[in-house]
Write an enzyme that holds these catalytic residues in place. Structure first.
Site, mmCIF file in Angstrom:
data_model
loop_
_atom_site.group_PDB
_atom_site.id
_atom_site.type_symbol
_atom_site.label_atom_id
_atom_site.label_comp_id
_atom_site.label_asym_id
_atom_site.label_seq_id
_atom_site.Cartn_x
_atom_site.Cartn_y
_atom_site.Cartn_z
ATOM 1 N N LYS A 72 0.836 -1.217 0.000
ATOM 2 C CA LYS A 72 0.000 0.000 0.000
ATOM 3 C C LYS A 72 0.868 1.262 0.000
ATOM 4 O O LYS A 72 0.664 2.169 -0.808
ATOM 5 C CB LYS A 72 -0.908 -0.001 1.227
ATOM 6 N N ASN A 73 1.826 1.325 0.929
ATOM 7 C CA ASN A 73 2.570 2.576 1.087
ATOM 8 C C ASN A 73 3.469 2.884 -0.105
ATOM 9 O O ASN A 73 3.771 4.045 -0.366
ATOM 10 C CB ASN A 73 3.383 2.553 2.383
ATOM 11 N N ASP A 96 3.584 0.847 12.295
ATOM 12 C CA ASP A 96 2.326 0.317 11.744
ATOM 13 C C ASP A 96 2.009 -1.084 12.274
ATOM 14 O O ASP A 96 0.889 -1.557 12.122
ATOM 15 C CB ASP A 96 2.382 0.279 10.213
ATOM 16 N N CYS A 101 -4.752 13.402 11.993
ATOM 17 C CA CYS A 101 -5.601 12.223 12.064
ATOM 18 C C CYS A 101 -5.486 11.650 13.468
ATOM 19 O O CYS A 101 -4.732 12.163 14.288
ATOM 20 C CB CYS A 101 -5.213 11.202 11.009
ATOM 21 N N ARG A 141 -4.180 11.303 3.248
ATOM 22 C CA ARG A 141 -2.859 11.786 3.637
ATOM 23 C C ARG A 141 -1.826 11.643 2.492
ATOM 24 O O ARG A 141 -1.057 12.546 2.219
ATOM 25 C CB ARG A 141 -2.413 10.989 4.861
ATOM 26 N N ARG A 195 0.561 14.908 12.417
ATOM 27 C CA ARG A 195 1.165 14.649 11.114
ATOM 28 C C ARG A 195 1.341 15.914 10.258
ATOM 29 O O ARG A 195 0.756 16.039 9.174
ATOM 30 C CB ARG A 195 0.370 13.576 10.370
ATOM 31 N N ARG A 197 -9.056 0.462 3.528
ATOM 32 C CA ARG A 197 -8.080 1.393 2.932
ATOM 33 C C ARG A 197 -6.776 0.678 2.599
ATOM 34 O O ARG A 197 -6.061 1.096 1.691
ATOM 35 C CB ARG A 197 -7.741 2.515 3.931
#
Ligand code: UD1
Length: 425
Positions: free
Chosen positions: A23-24, A312, A118, A94, A123, A404
Site C-alpha cells: 500500500k505505502n 504500523d 488524524c 494523507r 502529522r 483502505r
C-alpha cells in the site's frame, strides 16, 4: 450503510497466504507516475480503497487511468489539464501530499488541499515544505482554505538536511528533485522499503537517484523522464499482520510473496516471544513460515524508523501480547497518539495501561469476544488479530479503515481457517 466484521475467534490459522503489493509504495508510485510525462504501467498493485481513491484523484486532474488486469494500472498523465488539486478526495487522503512533489516537479506549480491531522497524531508536513523551499519553490499556506500552493519556474538542486526522519518528506523530495536543475542531496532520510521502491521506480523512468535505503540520497535532476512498466514490492505491513495473526492464534502459516529482510525486526520479536519463524525459498519466491504452539512470552519493544520495529505493526503486536505470559512494555516513538486501540482491547479483557508514549501490557490468559470499533487502519488490523485469537464472537465496526489498506482481508484469513464475515447495516 456501515460495514462491520463478525469474527468467530479461537481457530488456529493454518495454510498458505499470498501477500499483495505494498500500500505505502503504491500510494506514492501512482502520483509519481505523473512525472513520466508518458504512459506508465504499474503492476502488483493492491486492490484497496486508497489505490481506488488515488485513481479517482488522478482522473479528476485529467489523467487517463485504467485497470488493464486485476492488479495492473495504466496511467497516462499527458491529458492532465489542471494543477488545482483542492477537491475533497485530496484533503481526505494523507498520501495525496505526494502530489506536491509530483506536480511541482512536472508542471512547476500545484495547489493542494492539505491533508489534515488524524487520530494517530497531528502529522504536519513542515519538512516537505522546508524541502520544496530549499529547491527554490515559493510555497504559501492558505490556512483559511486549508490549501498549500507551490510554484517554481524551475526547481534547483540543493542540500537538504531533514530535522526529523520522515518517510513522506523523503519521498516527496525525491519526486520534486528528480526533474530539478543540478544535484540534490537529501540527508537524514527515511530508509523504509517503500522509499527504495519509489526510487527504483523513478530510476526506471530515467531519473538518477542513488543511496535510497541509506541515510543520504543523491539525485541528479533530468529534463525529461519517460514511461515504464514497474511492479510494486510486497507489502511489509500486510506480511507482518499475517505473521502476528499466525502467532496469536497459535497457528502454522506460510506467507508467500514476501521480502524476508524487510521483516527482520518483526521476526526477531516474534521469536523472542516463543514463535518459530523460518525463512525459505521455494525456487520461485521467498516465503516466511510462522509457527506457534504455546502461550507467548512477554517482550518489550520500541517503534523506530526502519530497520527498527515499524509503528504500523505496533498495534497488531500489542493485540498479540495481550495474552502473553508476563508484562510487555511497548514504546511508541513515531506518532504521539497511536494507542486508540487500547480501549477497544480492554473491552475484550486486555489489561493495558498507557502513560504518554508507553503502554504496559499485562498478559491475560485469553481475550473474549466483544463489540469494538476501529479508529484507524492499523488499529483495525489489531482488533482483527485480537478477534481471531479471542474466545467467542467479536464484532469490529468502522472497517472502512481496514479496507483502505488490506486486500481481500476476510478471504485471506478464511482460507487459513479463520472465520471473518462482512456485514452491513
Ligand atoms: C508513512 C506511512 C505510515 C507510517 C509512517 C511511519 C505512507 C503512506 N505512510 O507515513 O504508514 O506509519 O510513514 O513509518 O507511507 N513529521 C513531521 N513533519 C513532517 C513530516 C512528518 O513532524 O513534515 C512527523 C510525523 O508527525 C510523525 C513522524 O514525523 O510523527 C513520522 O512521519 P512520516 O515518516 O512522515 O510518516 P508518513 O510519511 O506520514
Amino acid at each position: 450503510m456501515k460495514q462491520f466484521y463478525t469474527i468467530q475467534g479461537g481457530r488456529r490459522l493454518e495454510g498458505t497466504v499470498t501477500i499483495s503489493g505494498a500500500k505505502n509504495a503504491a500510494v506514492a508510485i501512482i502520483p509519481a507516475a505523473i512525472l513520466a510525462g508518458e504512459c506508465c504501467i504499474l503492476e502488483n498493485l493492491p486492490h484497496i480503497a486508497d489505490v481506488q481513491r488515488l485513481k479517482t484523484i488522478l482522473e479528476k486532474l485529467g489523467a487517463k487511468v485504467d485497470y488493464t488486469r486485476g492488479d495492473c494500472l495504466t496511467i497516462d498523465p499527458t491529458a492532465i489539464k489542471t494543477t488545482d488539486a483542492t477537491f475533497d478526495e485530496v484533503g481526505d487522503m494523507r498520501a495525496s501530499s505526494y502530489l506536491l512533489g509530483a506536480m511541482l516537479g512536472s508542471y512547476g506549480e500545484v495547489e493542494l488541499a492539505l491533508p489534515g491531522g488524524c487520530v494517530i497524531g497531528q502529522r504536519p508536513i513542515d519538512q516537505h515544505i522546508k524541502g520544496m523551499r530549499a529547491l527554490g519553490a515559493k510555497v504559501y499556506m492558505d490556512e483559511s482554505r486549508n490549501v498549500v500552493r507551490a510554484q517554481a519556474t524551475r526547481l534547483k538542486g540543493a542540500e537538504i538536511f531533514f530535522d526529523i526522519v520522515s518517510v513522506g518528506a523523503t519521498i516527496n523530495l525525491m519526486l520534486a528533485a528528480c526533474k530539478a536543475e543540478g544535484q540534490t542531496v537529501l540527508q537524514n532520510v527515511a530508509k523504509e522499503p517503500h522509499v527504495v521502491d519509489v526510487a527504483n521506480f523513478l530510476n526506471m523512468m530515467g531519473a538518477s537517484i542513488k543511496g535510497a535505503g541509506t541515510d543520504v540520497i543523491r539525485i541528479i535532476g533530468r529534463n525529461k523522464l519517460h514511461g515504464c512498466t514497474y511492479a510494486v514490492i510486497p507489502d511489509q505491513i500486510e506480511t507482518g499482520t499475517y505473521m502476528i495473526a499466525a502467532a496469536a492464534t497459535r497457528g502454522d502459516v506460510i506467507i508467500k510473496n514476501v521480502i524476508p529482510t524487510h521483516m527482520e525486526a518483526v521476526s526477531a520479536k516474534l521469536m523472542e516471544s516463543g514463535a518459530r519463524v523460518i525463512e525459505g525459498d521455494d525456487g520461485r519466491e521467498f516465503y516466511l513460515r510462522v509457527t506457534m504452539n504455546e502461550r507467548p512470552r512477554s517482550v518489550n519493544l520500541k517503534t523506530m524508523v526502519y530497520p527498527g520495529f515499524p509503528t504500523d505493526l505496533q498495534q497488531p503486536m500489542m493485540a498479540y501480547l495481550c495474552c502473553a505470559q508476563g508484562t510487555s512494555i511497548i514504546q511508541e516513538n513515531i506518532f504521539e497518539n497511536r494507542f486508540n486501540h487500547v480501549k477497544e482491547l480492554r473491552r475484550m479483557g486486555a489489561s493495558v495501561s498507557v502513560s504518554k508514549r508507553i503502554a504496559k501490557v499485562k498478559g491475560v490468559e485469553a481475550l473474549r469476544g466483544a463489540e469494538i470499533a476501529a479508529t484507524d487502519l492499523r488499529a483495525g488490523a489489531a482488533l482483527i488479530v485480537a478477534g481471531l485469537s479471542a474466545h467467542g464472537t467479536t464484532t469490529v465496526r468502522n472497517i472502512e479503515y481496514v479496507d483502505r489498506g488490506y486486500e481481500h482481508l476476510e478471504h485471506k484469513f478464511n482460507a487459513l481457517g479463520g472465520y471473518i464475515e462482512r456485514g452491513s447495516k
